[in-house]
Enzyme design. Structure first.
Site, PDB file in Angstrom:
ATOM      1  N   LYS A  53       0.845  -1.204   0.000  1.00 41.11           N
ATOM      2  CA  LYS A  53       0.000   0.000   0.000  1.00 41.11           C
ATOM      3  C   LYS A  53       0.882   1.256   0.000  1.00 41.11           C
ATOM      4  CE  LYS A  53      -3.818  -2.472   1.986  1.00 41.11           C
ATOM      5  NZ  LYS A  53      -4.357  -3.113   3.176  1.00 41.11           N
ATOM      6  N   GLN A  97      -5.204  -2.007   9.289  1.00 39.73           N
ATOM      7  CA  GLN A  97      -4.991  -3.314   8.674  1.00 39.73           C
ATOM      8  C   GLN A  97      -5.613  -4.410   9.543  1.00 39.73           C
ATOM      9  OE1 GLN A  97      -3.373  -3.803   5.575  1.00 39.73           O
ATOM     10  NE2 GLN A  97      -4.210  -5.855   5.847  1.00 39.73           N
ATOM     11  N   ASP A 120     -11.642   1.851   3.249  1.00 37.70           N
ATOM     12  CA  ASP A 120     -11.883   0.406   3.132  1.00 37.70           C
ATOM     13  C   ASP A 120     -13.353   0.111   2.841  1.00 37.70           C
ATOM     14  OD1 ASP A 120     -10.018  -1.590   3.140  1.00 37.70           O
ATOM     15  OD2 ASP A 120      -9.754  -1.662   5.318  1.00 37.70           O
TER      16      ASP A 120
END
Ligand code: NAP
Length: 283
Positions: A53, A97, A120
């Site tokens: 990322k 995460q 997300d």
């Protein structure tokens, strides 16, 4: 005849070029998209994702912060970190995460992220907006699936799409997005009887289950588009999907490989979400 292969890496590269162009325009207006990724603990797979990322941010010229905190971090400490980045103006996307250590409640963390920065797409308000068709930051892997379909000329409109799997991060949002794209959608799961028969009726078959090579050629209608979201590591260390690729190759019209199909799209859609959020913040 052998299926046409949907190479996610190529499509993802094309999208990133488009994003780069938009980022340059936004920067001229004084805004640089900013993403913070928070990693709790040292899970090896998560470390790789977080590195990738950060690399994507660098490639596109985003402002990127990677915050690594120890596995013993308390829920309150993590919540305080999220509050800080919710308020920080140069950050447009916050990604924590997953998975998190067991002592931290995942839902409490997701709920705490400001919906405007929920890149997300897991916040309940983002999920609700997706359901009612409002503008929302869409979950990355499912929106990557839709991009793969559209960019290969396989528009879902008017097609029968069968989704195998009903998780909150893959199956349900994929089904909702396919519906939004005017497909007729059937969702199957572990309690669905005769799945192979239902799958065989699909013009578009999306599989996100986590069972290696579950889908065989007799599950697939000749010419169907088969999108394999599954990522499974075999005993020999190789990756494979939920679709038995070699078996299905001669029946399907289109198919995604694993690796190299859906996988590369996820981070690219995260980049797209961060840019969208930055543009919105710009007004
Ligand atoms: P998950 O939360 O474990 O959900 C799996 C779903 O599959 C559940 O709905 C389950 O049904 C269903 N299922 C399990 N066994 C089944 C069977 N034999 N027949 C029919 N349905 C079955 O998994 P997930 O998070 O959605 O992930 C699914 C796969 O996608 C995994 O391989 C994961 O690694 C991969 N993935 C890839 C990406 C990417 O970027 N490419 C991103 C996310 C996930 P029930 O609900 O009835 O239990």
């Amino acid at each position: 005849m052998s299926a046409q292969i949907i190479y996610g890496k190529q499509i993802s590269d094309t999208i990133r070029e488009e994003l780069l162009h938009e980022v340059e325009q936004l920067k001229q207006q004084g805004v640089t998209p900013g993403l913070v990724v928070i990693l709790v603990g040292e899970d090896p797979a998560s470390q790789v994702y977080v590195r990738n990322k950060a690399k994507a941010c660098e490639q596109l010229g985003y402002h990127s912060e990677v915050i690594r905190v120890p596995a013993e971090t308390t829920q309150d400490e993590l919540l305080a970190l999220i509050t800080k980045y919710n308020e920080q103006q140069n950050i447009h996307g916050i990604l924590v995460q997953l998975p998190l250590p067991k002592h931290i409640e995942e839902k409490a963390i997701i709920d705490a992220i400001s919906v405007e920065k929920d890149v997300d797409g897991f916040h309940p308000e983002s999920v609700g907006n997706l359901m009612i068709g409002d503008d929302a930051l869409l979950p990355c892997t499912p929106s990557g699936v839709i991009e793969l379909l559209k960019r290969t000329g396989n528009s879902p409109a008017g097609k029968h799409a069968v989704v195998i799997g009903r998780s909150n991060i893959v199956g349900k949002p994929v089904a909702m997005l396919l519906l939004r794209e005017n497909a007729t959608v059937t969702i199957c799961h572990s309690r669905t009887p005769n799945i192979s028969e239902i799958a065989r009726q699909a013009d578009i078959l999306v599989v996100g289950v986590g069972v290696p090579k579950l889908v065989k050629k007799d599950w697939v209608k000749p010419g169907a588009v088969v999108i394999d979201v599954g990522v499974n590591r075999l005993l020999d260390g190789k990756l494979c999907g939920d679709v038995d690729y070699d078996d299905v190759l001669d029946v399907a019209g289109w198919i995604t490989p694993v690796p190299g199909g859906v996988g590369p799209m996820t981070i690219t859609m995260l980049m797209a979400n961060t840019l969208k959020s930055a543009k919105k913040a710009r007004g």
